[in-house]
Design an enzyme around this catalytic site. Sequence first.
Site, PDB file in Angstrom:
ATOM      1  N   ARG A 165      15.228  13.524  -3.460  1.00  0.00           N
ATOM      2  CA  ARG A 165      15.259  12.251  -4.176  1.00  0.00           C
ATOM      3  C   ARG A 165      16.681  11.730  -4.292  1.00  0.00           C
ATOM      4  O   ARG A 165      17.596  12.441  -4.706  1.00  0.00           O
ATOM      5  CB  ARG A 165      14.666  12.420  -5.571  1.00  0.00           C
ATOM      6  N   ALA A 166      16.903  10.464  -3.955  1.00  0.00           N
ATOM      7  CA  ALA A 166      18.246   9.892  -3.968  1.00  0.00           C
ATOM      8  C   ALA A 166      18.805   9.763  -5.384  1.00  0.00           C
ATOM      9  O   ALA A 166      20.016   9.773  -5.579  1.00  0.00           O
ATOM     10  CB  ALA A 166      18.226   8.513  -3.300  1.00  0.00           C
ATOM     11  N   ARG A 173       4.215   8.640  -6.490  1.00  0.00           N
ATOM     12  CA  ARG A 173       3.324   7.700  -5.812  1.00  0.00           C
ATOM     13  C   ARG A 173       1.942   7.685  -6.480  1.00  0.00           C
ATOM     14  O   ARG A 173       1.314   6.637  -6.620  1.00  0.00           O
ATOM     15  CB  ARG A 173       3.195   8.088  -4.334  1.00  0.00           C
ATOM     16  N   GLU A 203       3.968  13.018  -6.643  1.00  0.00           N
ATOM     17  CA  GLU A 203       3.409  12.660  -7.953  1.00  0.00           C
ATOM     18  C   GLU A 203       3.831  11.259  -8.391  1.00  0.00           C
ATOM     19  O   GLU A 203       3.064  10.546  -9.038  1.00  0.00           O
ATOM     20  CB  GLU A 203       3.806  13.688  -9.017  1.00  0.00           C
ATOM     21  N   GLY A 248       0.814  -1.202   0.000  1.00  0.00           N
ATOM     22  CA  GLY A 248       0.000   0.000   0.000  1.00  0.00           C
ATOM     23  C   GLY A 248       0.854   1.260   0.000  1.00  0.00           C
ATOM     24  O   GLY A 248       2.077   1.208  -0.136  1.00  0.00           O
TER      25      GLY A 248
END
Length: 293
Positions: free
Chosen positions: A130-131, A95, A93, A70
Amino acid sequence: MSQNKRSSLGRGLSALMADLQPEGDTKTSEPRADTISVPTEQITPNPDQPRRVFDQASLAELADSIRTRGIIQPLIVRRHPDDAQIYQIVAGERRWRAAQMAQLHELPVLVREFSDAEMLEVAIIENIQRADLNAIDEAASYKQLMTRFGHTQEKVAEALGKSRSHIANLMRLLNLPDQVQEWVREEKLSAGHARALVTVDNPTALARKVIEKDLSVRETEALVRKKPEPSTRSTTAQPEKDADTRALEGDLSATLKMRVQIRHSGTDGGQMVITYRDLEQLDRLCQTLSGNA
């Protein structure tokens, strides 16, 4: 200064980041009391989303995870300014896109009140966290936070948990030619390679050689150090520039948006050479120097 900009600066970066956490953080936690469920079709993306390309393979992996576990981290949304029944994505966005691939009908969201400026600001901050963000896009995000919202390097560094030198060094990469920046985006060059090329006269040619010969960062730095001076300069050997001089060149280049070279003559004097691309740049430089910019 516009009202939106005053609002954004007044709230502060730390306040805007309060609901954000790195997307890779998959720790399971209790749902927040202010989380609500919203039908997927009532959620729309941010039209000013800084990230334009979403890797499909990465989205497919995220969709598989969502099917199994989930949505762990709720999206941050605001009510659409033109339709109170619609929610506009502020952060999350990826996800939302992956959830549609996983055929989820409802998503957990946190509803927040953001101005247009704050919405863009949070979207930029989320991308920085973000990685997988490459060095050029990260640098462009820092620049956007400073130029559009008036934040200083110190303020951005403090809010994002970065060092000021990290931000300053990355922003110098934006002085590289577009082709070299694209090679960094494509991961043909690392940020370390790019930093070594910032102060050279022909970064594109040297970058191409680095890629063709698959040189390491250390080998690239050595190549830059032994590169011969152009024939138009004095034949007298020039001493290697120290780190402070190279850093000053980078700062001036970033400020003027033109290539700046500092040449010490061996005494207290020397030259500062500013290279302009066209007459428009020259005119802008003249206005800056005369105080009319």
